[in-house]
Write an enzyme that holds these catalytic residues in place. Structure first.
Site, mmCIF file in Angstrom:
data_model
loop_
_atom_site.group_PDB
_atom_site.id
_atom_site.type_symbol
_atom_site.label_atom_id
_atom_site.label_comp_id
_atom_site.label_asym_id
_atom_site.label_seq_id
_atom_site.Cartn_x
_atom_site.Cartn_y
_atom_site.Cartn_z
ATOM 1 N N ASP A 192 6.915 -4.547 5.984
ATOM 2 C CA ASP A 192 6.419 -3.350 5.318
ATOM 3 C C ASP A 192 6.994 -2.106 6.005
ATOM 4 O O ASP A 192 7.572 -2.211 7.084
ATOM 5 C CB ASP A 192 4.885 -3.363 5.422
ATOM 6 N N ASP A 279 2.854 -0.129 -4.831
ATOM 7 C CA ASP A 279 2.074 -1.349 -5.071
ATOM 8 C C ASP A 279 1.595 -1.486 -6.514
ATOM 9 O O ASP A 279 1.127 -0.526 -7.131
ATOM 10 C CB ASP A 279 0.839 -1.372 -4.165
HETATM 11 C C1 GLA Z 1 1.720 -2.049 1.488
HETATM 12 C C2 GLA Z 1 2.500 -3.075 0.696
HETATM 13 C C3 GLA Z 1 1.548 -4.056 0.050
HETATM 14 C C4 GLA Z 1 0.677 -4.719 1.105
HETATM 15 C C5 GLA Z 1 -0.044 -3.655 1.915
HETATM 16 C C6 GLA Z 1 -0.766 -4.225 3.116
HETATM 17 O O1 GLA Z 1 0.973 -1.217 0.671
HETATM 18 O O2 GLA Z 1 3.297 -2.452 -0.261
HETATM 19 O O3 GLA Z 1 2.258 -5.019 -0.681
HETATM 20 O O4 GLA Z 1 1.466 -5.514 1.941
HETATM 21 O O5 GLA Z 1 0.866 -2.689 2.413
HETATM 22 O O6 GLA Z 1 -1.426 -3.238 3.840
#
Ligand code: GLA
Length: 639
Positions: A192, A279
């Site tokens: 990430d 996301d």
């Molecule tokens: C980010 C990523 C997600 C997930 C969260 C976890 O937002 O894009 O897919 O992994 O972190 O905190």
């Protein structure tokens, strides 16, 4: 970012003093010089898009061993494992702290009882491996993770001192990658990017001493505020560590920087899957925006390096058992995009109707087709899109997607499929398995939010070949001509739970795409040279280099020129075709408005073709060029 280059630099070297020539050899390499190699990522294990399950959409940070193993067990028991769902990935929320002073990462022992007081995931990965599955882990490019940045009240986050709560890779790449892969036996890592984005000195929680400051080098809203080389350098280091700790090459690297930092252009060189957007949430609108972020990037997905519009949300909200039409659409669209099929539901309680959707083996086969051609948009309007994907067999998969709330009667034509209109075409519905045959065109009724998906059998327009735009999995924009990366429209309108509705909202970004496109200019217009439109071809910017894998064809042909959409009418460009590093053909110098020039090259024995367009100007954003009807012809085996 491409340096200026001059034509014929090499041949001039013979005429200049030796000391000067030696200095010139050390000058910045010419990015348009042929390499005779395919440079997109082929390390790791992702010759087809990864399939499996991840904890994040189902549980957030509220994870434990029982939940994860329960979903893994259902994957095995239901037959989904046999269908290809293999990776079981732990997302954010597993880390307890970094032990001091040795820096060893500790696992939340209360949640993972098999972890030997939190010291090792090996018993857990052994369990998964014994079930015939693979295991995935989560980390961050920075010192801290996304949940630490954005969910301050979350009780599942690391505890302890500032240094103990630094569970990300920053400063610990070699140590952590060795731990995850050599010691703990993981097969997959998602990296990430929040740690490089959210911990600037101005962050109130940094000012309060909760976290150490790390100057942000990733900015989702501004590519010019991102430090692209700094982000790339970290992935390069991670790659070295991955290769060192996986001598058998059995690993998978997932990049999660949400389409920021112009990752479209380079993510395909450094990892197996690369997120194209922020996301996903279980909402129809958000699914659409994630779909849109990948749908125009077909040329950036190849066996080994896939676009990732995020994990599936089938099982929740707009995609739960009360919304089977939406759930089917979500699945079919991800399959057509060659997206990773990572389930995101608590499978212990997933209703059978939804299990049946994700277990549709015909649609899985479309996603896992070995040619690795992401679908391209054959028709694109507000409410309706037609996606077509060329399969390894030369036949097609087609999805007809109604984004809106009214039913649509769609004309599906032979042209959409690049099939001959005077020969029969058979469609097999991949949901109902019903077959129909037509010539020229047929009508399809598509309900609101429905995606009708078919295998299509017909006679290709190019019976003895394939347009390059029919085989994006074999075409790599190694240099896409973008000299000043533009904002990437990864974020559209949404009300995401983590941002609330204060302020102006997540503003949509309308910057240009600027990258290479199948059957379209980089700015989403029909390809057109000297007034002549081209339904097939590759649109790109000047000062670009495309790599093409040749699977046994004898000839490449195209009609080339400056695209009519160019605003720069003064500069000229030259098109070149290389085969395994040798110049095979070259166009005249061509300007805007001139008719296309036909170019062709003999490919006998050639493995990697490179298509180069050079101009003397750096104003590439204004200079779209087109490889009209570019095609590989005469397969060797047909003689
Ligand atoms: C980010 C990523 C997600 C997930 C969260 C976890 O937002 O894009 O897919 O992994 O972190 O905190």
């Amino acid at each position: 970012m491409q340096a200026q280059h001059s034509l014929g630099r090499r041949s001039c070297l013979a005429l200049i003093p030796l000391w000067f020539a030696a200095a010139a050899v050390h000058a910045a390499p010419d990015p348009l010089a042929p390499t005779a190699h395919w440079t997109a990522y082929t390390a790791g294990r992702a010759s087809t898009p990864p399939m499996g399950w991840s904890s994040w959409n189902a549980f957030g940070t509220d994870i434990d061993e029982a939940k994860i193993l329960g979903s893994a067990q259902r994957i095995v028991d239901s037959g989904l494992a046999a269908d290809g769902y293999r990776y079981i990935n732990i997302d954010d929320g597993w880390a307890a702290r970094r032990r001091m002073p040795d820096g060893h990462l500790m696992i939340r022992a209360d949640r993972f009882p098999s972890s030997n007081q939190g010291s090792s995931f090996r018993p857990f990965t052994d369990r998964l491996h014994a079930m015939g599955l693979k295991a995935g882990i989560y980390s961050d490019l920075g010192r801290n993770t996304c949940s630490q940045a954005y969910s301050p009240g979350d009780g599942n986050l690391p505890t302890g001192s500032v240094l103990e709560r630094e569970v990300g890779l920053y400063g610990h790449i070699d140590q952590d990658i060795a731990l995850y892969f050599s010691d703990w036996g993981f097969d997959f890592i998602k990296v990430d990017g929040c740690g490089l984005r959210a911990y600037g000195a101005g962050n109130p929680r940094v000012r309060a001493g909760e976290f150490r400051a790390l100057p942000p080098v990733l900015d989702l809203e501004s590519v010019s505020r991102s430090d692209i080389p700094a982000v790339q350098a970290e992935f390069a280091h991670i790659n070295k560590a991955l290769q060192h700790n996986n001598p058998d090459g059995d690993y998978l690297l997932s990049l999660c920087i949400w389409g920021a930092a112009d990752v479209r252009a380079w993510g395909k060189n450094v990892g197996n899957i690369s997120r194209t957007s922020d996301d996903i949430t279980p909402s129809w609108a958000r699914m659409l925006s994630n779909f849109d972020s990948a749908a125009r990037r077909a040329l950036y997905a190849h066996p080994g390096s896939w676009n990732d519009p995020d994990m599936l949300y089938i099982g929740k909200g707009d995609f739960d058992a009360g919304h089977l039409v939406e759930a089917r659409s979500h699945f079919a669209l991800w399959a057509m995009l060659d997206a990773p099929l990572l389930l995101g539901a608590d499978l212990r309680t997933m209703p059978q109707a939804l299990m049946d959707i994700v277990g549709n083996t015909d649609i899985i086969a479309v996603n896992q087709d070995p040619a690795g051609n992401q679908a391209t948009l054959a028709y694109d309007a507000d409410d309706l899109q037609i996606l077509v994907k060329t399969l390894a067999s030369g036949q097609k998969a087609v999805a007809v997607f109604n984004r809106g709330l009214a039913p649509i009667d769609v004309d599906l034509t032979a042209e959409h499929l690049k099939f001959r209109k005077d020969a029969p075409i058979t469609l097999t519905d991949l949901w109902s398995k019903a077959g129909t045959t037509f010539t020229s065109e047929t009508k399809l009724h598509v309900a609101p939010r429905e995606t009708r998906i078919f295998r299509a059998q017909g006679t290709r327009v190019l019976a003895q070949g394939l347009y390059l735009s029919e085989q994006p999995g074999s075409v790599n924009p190694a240099v896409d001509g973008v000299t000043r990366p533009q904002a990437d429209p990864t974020i559209f309108r949404s009300s995401a739970a983590w941002s609330g509705t204060k302020g102006a909202g997540e503003r949509p970004m309308y910057a240009g795409w600027g990258g290479a496109r199948a059957d379209s200019t980089p700015y989403d217009q029909t390809l057109r040279i000297g007034g002549k439109p081209y339904a097939a071809g590759i649109g790109i910017l000047a000062n670009s280099r495309l790599e093409v894998r040749n699977h046994g064809y004898r000839r490449l042909s195209a009609e080339v020129g400056v695209d009519d959409s160019a605003r720069d009418h003064s500069h000229s460009v030259t098109f070149m075709i290389y085969g395994d590093g040798r110049l095979l053909a070259k166009s005249r110098s061509l300007r805007w408005g001139q008719p296309a020039q036909a170019v062709s090259a003999d490919l006998t024995g050639v493995k990697v073709i490179e298509l180069v367009v050079r101009s003397a100007t750096g104003a590439n954003e204004l200079l779209p060029v087109s490889w009209g009807e570019a095609a590989l012809l005469s397969p060797v085996q047909s003689d």
